[in-house]
Enzyme design. Structure first.
Site, mmCIF file in Angstrom:
data_model
loop_
_atom_site.group_PDB
_atom_site.id
_atom_site.type_symbol
_atom_site.label_atom_id
_atom_site.label_comp_id
_atom_site.label_asym_id
_atom_site.label_seq_id
_atom_site.Cartn_x
_atom_site.Cartn_y
_atom_site.Cartn_z
ATOM 1 C CE1 TYR A 194 5.011 1.640 8.581
ATOM 2 C CE2 TYR A 194 5.319 3.465 10.105
ATOM 3 C CZ TYR A 194 4.615 2.866 9.075
ATOM 4 O OH TYR A 194 3.525 3.503 8.527
ATOM 5 C CB SER A 252 4.724 7.100 8.397
ATOM 6 O OG SER A 252 4.421 7.185 9.777
HETATM 7 P P1 NAP Z 1 -2.808 -2.148 6.222
HETATM 8 O O1 NAP Z 1 -4.262 -2.057 6.458
HETATM 9 O O2 NAP Z 1 -1.952 -3.013 7.089
HETATM 10 O O3 NAP Z 1 -2.559 -2.503 4.702
HETATM 11 C C1 NAP Z 1 -1.257 -2.724 4.235
HETATM 12 C C2 NAP Z 1 -1.331 -3.447 2.933
HETATM 13 O O4 NAP Z 1 0.011 -3.790 2.532
HETATM 14 C C3 NAP Z 1 -2.125 -4.749 3.033
HETATM 15 O O5 NAP Z 1 -2.953 -4.888 1.910
HETATM 16 C C4 NAP Z 1 -1.011 -5.795 3.036
HETATM 17 O O6 NAP Z 1 -1.398 -7.035 2.495
HETATM 18 C C5 NAP Z 1 0.006 -5.138 2.138
HETATM 19 N N1 NAP Z 1 1.313 -5.780 2.286
HETATM 20 C C6 NAP Z 1 2.029 -5.931 3.417
HETATM 21 N N2 NAP Z 1 3.109 -6.670 3.163
HETATM 22 C C7 NAP Z 1 3.089 -6.992 1.842
HETATM 23 C C8 NAP Z 1 3.919 -7.760 0.998
HETATM 24 N N3 NAP Z 1 5.004 -8.395 1.462
HETATM 25 N N4 NAP Z 1 3.580 -7.885 -0.298
HETATM 26 C C9 NAP Z 1 2.466 -7.297 -0.781
HETATM 27 N N5 NAP Z 1 1.624 -6.564 -0.024
HETATM 28 C C10 NAP Z 1 1.936 -6.425 1.287
HETATM 29 O O7 NAP Z 1 -2.118 -0.685 6.340
HETATM 30 P P2 NAP Z 1 -2.681 0.789 6.042
HETATM 31 O O8 NAP Z 1 -2.882 1.423 7.352
HETATM 32 O O9 NAP Z 1 -3.764 0.750 5.035
HETATM 33 O O10 NAP Z 1 -1.367 1.442 5.429
HETATM 34 C C11 NAP Z 1 -1.244 1.832 4.072
HETATM 35 C C12 NAP Z 1 -0.019 2.726 3.970
HETATM 36 O O11 NAP Z 1 -0.220 3.913 4.753
HETATM 37 C C13 NAP Z 1 1.262 2.090 4.503
HETATM 38 O O12 NAP Z 1 2.336 2.454 3.677
HETATM 39 C C14 NAP Z 1 1.417 2.694 5.873
HETATM 40 O O13 NAP Z 1 2.772 2.709 6.278
HETATM 41 C C15 NAP Z 1 0.885 4.092 5.627
HETATM 42 N N6 NAP Z 1 0.407 4.778 6.830
HETATM 43 C C16 NAP Z 1 -0.687 4.370 7.493
HETATM 44 C C17 NAP Z 1 -1.126 5.069 8.611
HETATM 45 C C18 NAP Z 1 -2.357 4.648 9.384
HETATM 46 O O14 NAP Z 1 -2.670 5.276 10.408
HETATM 47 N N7 NAP Z 1 -3.098 3.631 8.942
HETATM 48 C C19 NAP Z 1 -0.433 6.207 9.065
HETATM 49 C C20 NAP Z 1 0.713 6.607 8.360
HETATM 50 C C21 NAP Z 1 1.121 5.891 7.237
HETATM 51 P P3 NAP Z 1 -2.193 -8.139 3.398
HETATM 52 O O15 NAP Z 1 -3.533 -7.515 3.667
HETATM 53 O O16 NAP Z 1 -2.249 -9.305 2.512
HETATM 54 O O17 NAP Z 1 -1.392 -8.325 4.642
#
Ligand code: NAP
Length: 251
Positions: A168, A155
């Site tokens: 985080y 990130s």
């Molecule tokens: P998201 O929609 O919250 O999805 C996160 C996923 O991780 C969900 O499927 C969640 O499962 C799963 N997860 C969380 N805790 C878990 C656990 N204990 N065991 C197994 N699975 C778990 O987030 P996203 O935005 O798609 O993020 C994906 C990645 O991109 C992350 O690493 C995030 O830090 C990174 N990122 C995102 C952004 C952004 O703007 N979206 C920016 C920078 C970096 P559940 O659905 O079951 O909760």
């Protein structure tokens, strides 16, 4: 969440790719896009219904290989769970061609002085320790693939610290460190290519939790990022190793 089918092709034909957090957000889009490009996708996540929905969506894609669901909560998973997973993939497929560490916990945005220690531990467990344990267990079958990829998801707050982003942000710095140490170890001893990626602001549940006042419509969707994810998981990105990449730069 888009109902539009991802573009189909054969960029990842015959590749076996494991995606963590595959039930939602970017992980869900990566699972669908990879399957549409011919990959056999192993969906790892903690919410069975979400993974079943992704499984069904992949099943509805023309010519996509059937996905595999592997329920696992990365906060409570033990060494035995990781070993069983590696054995199961090894027995069924004989190798693993791609590992996308995508699952993460955000936690609350809180000053460090007030950050709850138990919450800190949970976030470090899911975002860092689980990625280490999963990688360690899967390295033998990744080495059997001949041209495997490991992508760690970082990130912008894992590259420059920002107030209130707490565990985080620190977990994402650790993710970058994990990537660098592993990449250096594997540089001359393995064909596995290892990089970290920063997706940038993307329209997901996590982003909405971090920025509740933001208009989600102003952000790219996970599907918009997929050409870069597919490139990094596929054969064309062989020359990239040990790098902290920005997904937006690759689109
Ligand atoms: P998201 O929609 O919250 O999805 C996160 C996923 O991780 C969900 O499927 C969640 O499962 C799963 N997860 C969380 N805790 C878990 C656990 N204990 N065991 C197994 N699975 C778990 O987030 P996203 O935005 O798609 O993020 C994906 C990645 O991109 C992350 O690493 C995030 O830090 C990174 N990122 C995102 C952004 C952004 O703007 N979206 C920016 C920078 C970096 P559940 O659905 O079951 O909760």
């Amino acid at each position: 969440m888009s109902d539009v089918h991802p573009p189909s092709g054969n960029l990842l034909q015959d590749r076996i790719i494991l995606i963590t957090g595959a039930g939602d957000g970017i992980g869900r889009a990566a699972a669908l896009a990879s399957a549409a490009q011919g990959a056999r996708v192993i969906l790892l996540g903690r919410t069975q219904e979400k993974m079943e929905a992704v499984y069904d969506a992949i099943d509805a894609l023309p010519d996509a290989p059937e996905a595999v669901i592997h329920p696992l909560d990365l906060e409570s998973a033990t060494e035995d769970h990781y070993r069983e997973l590696a054995d199961a993939i090894g027995d069924q497929f004989g190798r693993l061609d791609g590992l996308l560490h995508n699952a993460s916990l955000l936690g609350n945005l809180t000053p460090l002085q007030y950050f709850p220690a138990d919450r800190w531990a949970s976030i470090m467990q899911v975002n860092v320790n689980a990625a280490f344990q999963l990688t360690r267990a899967l390295l033998p079958i990744l080495n059997l693939a001949g041209d495997a990829r490991i992508l760690f998801t970082s990130s912008s707050v894992g590259r420059k610290g920002r107030a209130y982003w707490g565990a985080y942000a620190v977990s994402k710095f650790a993710t970058e460190g994990l990537m660098q140490v592993l990449a250096d170890e594997l540089a001359d001893t393995s064909n596995i290519r290892v990089n970290s990626i920063n997706p940038g602001a993307t329209r997901t549940t996590m982003r909405a939790a971090a920025y509740p006042a933001e208009d989600p419509g102003s952000l790219p969707t996970p599907e918009d990022l997929m050409p870069a994810y597919l490139y990094l998981l596929g054969p064309e990105s062989r020359q990239l190793h040990g790098q902290a990449l920005n997904i937006r730069d690759l689109l």
